[in-house]
Motif scaffolding. Structure first.
Motif, mmCIF file in Angstrom:
data_model
loop_
_atom_site.group_PDB
_atom_site.id
_atom_site.type_symbol
_atom_site.label_atom_id
_atom_site.label_comp_id
_atom_site.label_asym_id
_atom_site.label_seq_id
_atom_site.Cartn_x
_atom_site.Cartn_y
_atom_site.Cartn_z
ATOM 1 N N GLN A 99 0.761 -1.328 0.146
ATOM 2 C CA GLN A 99 0.017 -0.179 0.138
ATOM 3 C C GLN A 99 0.821 1.421 -0.064
ATOM 4 N N ALA A 100 1.886 1.118 0.715
ATOM 5 C CA ALA A 100 2.898 2.518 0.607
ATOM 6 C C ALA A 100 3.579 2.604 -0.383
ATOM 7 N N LEU A 101 3.850 1.630 -1.039
ATOM 8 C CA LEU A 101 4.633 1.942 -2.384
ATOM 9 C C LEU A 101 3.661 2.376 -3.533
ATOM 10 N N THR A 102 2.551 1.665 -3.672
ATOM 11 C CA THR A 102 1.582 2.346 -4.503
ATOM 12 C C THR A 102 1.321 3.651 -4.279
ATOM 13 N N THR A 103 0.997 4.085 -3.061
ATOM 14 C CA THR A 103 0.757 5.513 -2.684
ATOM 15 C C THR A 103 1.870 6.518 -3.176
ATOM 16 N N ALA A 104 3.021 6.001 -2.619
ATOM 17 C CA ALA A 104 4.182 6.854 -2.988
ATOM 18 C C ALA A 104 4.328 7.078 -4.475
ATOM 19 N N ALA A 105 4.185 5.909 -5.182
ATOM 20 C CA ALA A 105 4.476 5.999 -6.746
ATOM 21 C C ALA A 105 3.534 7.093 -7.389
ATOM 22 N N GLU A 106 2.049 6.869 -6.681
ATOM 23 C CA GLU A 106 1.041 7.741 -7.420
ATOM 24 C C GLU A 106 1.317 9.463 -7.061
ATOM 25 N N GLN A 107 1.792 9.619 -5.821
ATOM 26 C CA GLN A 107 2.154 10.884 -5.753
ATOM 27 C C GLN A 107 3.709 11.229 -6.348
ATOM 28 N N LEU A 108 4.724 10.375 -6.371
ATOM 29 C CA LEU A 108 5.921 10.734 -7.253
ATOM 30 C C LEU A 108 5.616 10.934 -8.593
ATOM 31 N N ALA A 109 4.439 10.238 -9.230
ATOM 32 C CA ALA A 109 4.333 10.334 -10.576
ATOM 33 C C ALA A 109 3.859 11.994 -11.167
ATOM 34 N N GLU A 110 3.532 12.680 -10.457
ATOM 35 C CA GLU A 110 2.799 13.766 -10.789
ATOM 36 C C GLU A 110 3.956 14.607 -11.362
ATOM 37 N N PRO A 111 3.465 15.460 -12.443
ATOM 38 C CA PRO A 111 4.604 16.204 -13.238
ATOM 39 C C PRO A 111 5.044 17.414 -12.304
ATOM 40 N N VAL A 112 6.222 17.962 -12.511
ATOM 41 C CA VAL A 112 6.576 18.945 -11.909
ATOM 42 C C VAL A 112 7.281 19.822 -12.912
ATOM 43 N N LYS A 113 7.627 21.086 -12.505
ATOM 44 C CA LYS A 113 8.039 22.352 -13.427
ATOM 45 C C LYS A 113 9.018 21.800 -14.178
ATOM 46 N N GLY A 114 8.781 21.906 -15.637
ATOM 47 C CA GLY A 114 10.013 21.537 -16.658
ATOM 48 C C GLY A 114 10.233 20.133 -16.848
ATOM 49 N N ALA A 115 9.255 19.247 -16.222
ATOM 50 C CA ALA A 115 9.367 17.594 -16.532
ATOM 51 C C ALA A 115 8.111 16.967 -16.454
ATOM 52 N N GLY A 116 7.771 16.006 -17.020
ATOM 53 C CA GLY A 116 6.715 15.514 -17.233
ATOM 54 C C GLY A 116 6.408 14.425 -15.972
ATOM 55 N N ARG A 117 5.226 13.460 -16.155
ATOM 56 C CA ARG A 117 5.009 12.399 -15.185
ATOM 57 C C ARG A 117 6.025 11.359 -15.400
ATOM 58 N N ILE A 118 6.466 10.563 -14.105
ATOM 59 C CA ILE A 118 7.202 9.618 -13.993
ATOM 60 C C ILE A 118 6.407 8.398 -14.157
ATOM 61 N N GLY A 119 6.952 7.386 -15.048
ATOM 62 C CA GLY A 119 6.336 6.082 -14.949
ATOM 63 C C GLY A 119 7.069 5.134 -14.108
ATOM 64 N N PHE A 120 6.340 4.097 -13.677
ATOM 65 C CA PHE A 120 6.980 3.123 -12.463
ATOM 66 C C PHE A 120 6.561 1.653 -13.245
ATOM 67 N N PRO A 121 7.172 1.348 -14.314
ATOM 68 C CA PRO A 121 6.743 0.164 -14.987
ATOM 69 C C PRO A 121 7.387 -1.206 -14.249
ATOM 70 N N ARG A 122 8.777 -0.932 -13.642
ATOM 71 C CA ARG A 122 9.314 -2.111 -12.738
ATOM 72 C C ARG A 122 8.266 -2.093 -11.878
ATOM 73 N N LEU A 123 7.931 -1.248 -10.858
ATOM 74 C CA LEU A 123 7.069 -1.456 -9.848
ATOM 75 C C LEU A 123 5.707 -1.965 -10.067
ATOM 76 N N SER A 124 5.009 -1.324 -11.409
ATOM 77 C CA SER A 124 3.619 -1.794 -11.588
ATOM 78 C C SER A 124 3.733 -3.279 -12.041
ATOM 79 N N SER A 125 4.729 -3.912 -12.840
ATOM 80 C CA SER A 125 4.924 -5.338 -12.970
ATOM 81 C C SER A 125 4.783 -5.990 -11.810
ATOM 82 N N GLY A 126 5.769 -5.768 -10.745
ATOM 83 C CA GLY A 126 5.366 -6.634 -9.690
ATOM 84 C C GLY A 126 4.428 -6.500 -8.760
ATOM 85 N N LEU A 127 3.733 -5.294 -8.658
ATOM 86 C CA LEU A 127 2.524 -5.072 -8.042
ATOM 87 C C LEU A 127 1.452 -5.862 -8.763
#
Length: 361
Positions: A99-127
């Protein structure tokens, strides 16, 4: 009474740079960069102390200081979402760490100034593999909903809109179809996902294939991503030390995905500083399930560039027995921190002075 502004300058100062600036590489509340104090490996900073010292307020201030400038996530180990599975989710395929990893990834994925959304393909495959251990052919709508949520964690902004949503829905439908027989569904679900990853030629498909291939080094997988994900799921379902082994690989997957977002000339040009993970009540299972794997991996030479700030209720913990120890004012210009051979030496316990009046504006 001291105020947080009085006592927390060692952490939040921009010029000369305080502890946060030197570890994150960015000045708080602004896009200006700062040289790293620990360029190879930052310490896992743990603010320690009893109730009333403002540990939670400091983490909230750190989130406000860096959110929107660099990927940032804040978790509280005492939140209800980490206490028990959500309704309809089998306990065997859930844990506070997942649950913590899912919640953290959802927040970390948010775009920031000058850069887009981060994807977590390794984590999503494992989850996906872990979650499939709790699915049955009698819960197709829930299977599809959970699968789509997990798969979307793997997508970056350039792939997320339009076709991405349709592709994820298509994969979700294929996974539901894979559960249509009897008996365990983990293997057919993993097989269906890997087949979907292999079908396309887009950058997103290539990322997913690389993510699945990342698991080839999983113990006893013999270089097979499919077998690796099946073993990951089995170890998680077994509980105990086997589950902790699987969770450690999921934590590693999250950090590998974060590092990948900063790899290459183009990514480094758009992403300044380091990503920030904030963990309140780190003494709880959701917090320890992140802290301990990170410390062990760093002690074994598995590097990552994430900056962790955590809050510990109390002044010590067995997982931190060999951590460095400083009072916050002592960190104002440099920490002098040097890790030793033990995992806990990768952490730095920082005692907060006084009581808190208010958070910095």
């Amino acid at each position: 009474m001291h105020t947080q502004l009085d006592d927390r300058g060692a952490l939040f100062d921009a010029d000369p740079p305080g502890l946060a600036s030197r570890l994150v590489g960015l000045r708080p509340y602004q896009p200006g960069t700062t040289p790293y104090e620990h360029p190879e490996e930052p310490p896992f900073v743990v603010f320690a102390g009893d109730r009333g010292l403002g540990k939670t307020a400091v983490l909230l201030a750190l989130r406000e200081a860096y959110r929107g400038h660099t990927p940032t996530a804040l978790l509280d180990g005492e939140e209800r979402q980490f206490a028990a599975p959500p309704p309809g989710r089998p306990a065997a395929s859930w844990s506070p760490v997942v649950q913590a990893l899912t919640t953290a990834a959802e927040q970390l994925a948010e775009p920031v100034k000058g850069a887009g959304r981060i994807g977590f393909p390794r984590l999503s495959s494992g989850l996906l593999a872990v979650t499939a251990g709790g699915w049955s052919d009698r819960a197709a709508p829930r299977v599809r909903q959970e699968a789509e949520r997990i798969l979307l964690l793997g997508e970056s902004e350039s792939w997320l809109s339009g076709f991405a949503g349709r592709w994820v829905s298509k994969v979700g439908a294929r996974l539901v179809a894979a559960t249509g027989g009897t008996g365990p569904v983990v293997e057919p679900v993993i097989e269906a996902a890997l087949e979907s990853f292999a079908e396309g030629v887009s950058p997103a498909h290539r990322r997913l294939r690389r993510a699945a291939a990342w698991y080839r080094d999983y113990p006893n997988a013999d270089g097979s991503p499919k077998l690796a994900l099946i073993l990951l799921s089995r170890h998680f379902l077994a509980g105990g030390d086997s589950r902790r082994h699987a969770e450690r690989h999921l934590v590693r997957a999250l950090l590998a995905d974060l590092d990948d977002a900063y790899a290459g000339v183009v990514q480094r040009a758009h992403r300044r500083g380091r990503p920030v993970l904030l963990i309140d009540n780190v003494q709880e299972p959701a917090g320890l399930g992140l802290l301990e794997p990170v410390l062990r991996d760093r002690a074994e030479g598995i590097r990552d560039q994430a900056v962790f700030f955590a809050a510990l209720r109390g002044r010590s913990h067995p997982a931190l027995r060999n951590a460095g120890r400083l009072d916050l004012p002592e960190t104002a210009r440099a920490t002098g921190w040097r890790p030793g051979p033990s995992p806990s030496s990768r952490a730095l316990l920082v005692a907060l002075p006084g009581e808190v009046g208010h958070t910095p504006a």
